[in-house]
Scaffold this active site. Structure first.
Site, short mmCIF file in Angstrom:
data_model
loop_
_atom_site.label_atom_id
_atom_site.label_comp_id
_atom_site.label_asym_id
_atom_site.label_seq_id
_atom_site.Cartn_x
_atom_site.Cartn_y
_atom_site.Cartn_z
N GLU A 1 0.92 -1.25 -0.11
CA GLU A 1 0.09 0.00 0.06
C GLU A 1 1.00 1.32 -0.11
O GLU A 1 1.54 1.61 0.94
CB GLU A 1 -0.84 -0.08 1.24
CG GLU A 1 -1.79 1.31 1.30
CD GLU A 1 -2.67 1.16 2.34
OE1 GLU A 1 -3.92 2.15 2.31
OE2 GLU A 1 -2.76 0.44 3.40
N GLU B 1 -12.21 1.95 3.90
CA GLU B 1 -11.36 2.43 4.82
C GLU B 1 -11.28 3.96 5.06
O GLU B 1 -10.30 4.62 4.83
CB GLU B 1 -9.87 1.80 4.63
CG GLU B 1 -8.84 2.14 6.11
CD GLU B 1 -7.51 1.89 5.55
OE1 GLU B 1 -6.72 1.31 6.34
OE2 GLU B 1 -6.98 2.44 4.42
#
Length: 310
Positions: free
Chosen positions: A190, A285
């Site tokens: 990420e 998220e």
């Protein structure tokens, strides 16, 4: 903002608004699906809420929240903190997901935090921490059914040339992939916008690293909140890196809340992903822009609106 702070604070905001696609019975400490009215049908894409996102509507118990998510049309969850949950709780979550036919999205590989374990430095002590996290992920996966583990390689080692840092990261990730690949687990790298010290910053850089690792167990987590901040031009950049992307996460910018609260046209992006044939999970998220049950209903309504691209 680190992940633990985000998950604790993400649902806090000022104001209130009444919106939603369901009328719910009064909030209790445990959600009863028999009291839900007009629950939602499945979405066109596979969005995944997280623990606490619907705690006011469903109660504090995570299993009750998962049942609520299912009844509202969601077919996946993600849980950054899964690795730190007791093994018995991991198994209960996995069993419920299996019963409901839901998918477990990402959990974060336990290796010391976003910037705390710098694989770019090439030090054995950092590699050992990372590999310990990979071995732990195998056991977590067995219990909860999750096959995706978020990996952040840490900060830059600014005393070293960038190409040397790239080589160090690729070498470490290859060793992790050797542990994960036999179990069908994919570490998703990420790139983040939290601080310029973090080594992974863009989708192109992460694509390069994945090509260097050259394993089905090392792919990209394309977090659209972070990528909007770091590089923009998202649809084009997704096209360029498509063959290495295994997971998406959502968050509008500014604010890191649900779609429709910021500048990102998520309806267009979701339509693009659908037309590309994406069948994976999209992790929610982000926080809720409004507090309480009314804010939670607003999140559901925002996803219904953004998902109405057909």
């Amino acid at each position: 903002m680190n992940r633990s702070s985000f998950l604790k604070n993400g649902a806090l905001a000022a104001g209130s608004i009444l919106a939603g696609n369901a009328v719910l019975a009064s909030t209790t400490t445990s959600y009863n699906p028999d009291t839900a009215i007009a629950a939602g049908k499945p979405f066109n894409l596979n969005y995944a809420p997280h623990h606490g996102m619907f705690k006011n509507a469903a109660g504090a118990d995570f299993l009750s929240q998962i049942q609520f998510m299912y009844d509202q049309g969601f077919r996946s969850i993600e849980d950054n903190g899964m690795s730190s949950r007791p093994p018995a709780e991991q198994e209960k979550i996995g069993n419920l997901l299996h019963k409901l036919g839901m998918t477990m999205g990402v959990f974060v590989l336990d290796k010391g935090g976003n910037g705390a374990n710098t694989l770019a430095a090439g030090k054995q002590e950092n590699i050992d921490v990372f590999l310990k996290g990979c071995r732990q992920a195998v056991e977590v996966s067995k219990r909860c059914g999750g096959k995706l583990a978020t990996v952040v390689p840490g900060d830059f080692a600014r005393n070293l040339p960038l190409d040397i840092q790239n080589a160090h990261v690729i070498t470490a990730l290859r060793k992790g992939a050797e542990i994960l690949e036999p179990h069908g687990i994919v570490m998703v790298l990420e790139p983040l916008s939290d601080t310029p010290d973090l080594y992974l910053r863009t989708s192109a850089q992460t694509y390069l690293i994945c090509k260097g690792v050259n394993s089905p167990s090392c792919k990209i987590l394309y977090d659209m909140y972070h990528m909007q901040k770091n590089e923009g031009n998202m649809i084009n950049n997704i096209k360029l890196t498509w063959d290495e992307i295994a997971y998406f996460q959502i968050g509008d910018n500014p604010g890191r809340n649900e779609p429709t609260t910021g500048e990102v046209n998520y309806k267009n992006i979701f339509k693009f992903l659908y037309e590309q044939g994406y069948k994976g999970v999209l992790g929610m998220e982000h926080g809720n822009s409004r507090p309480g049950k009314e804010g939670e209903m607003r999140v559901i309504a925002a996803y219904r609106e953004s998902d109405s691209f057909l």
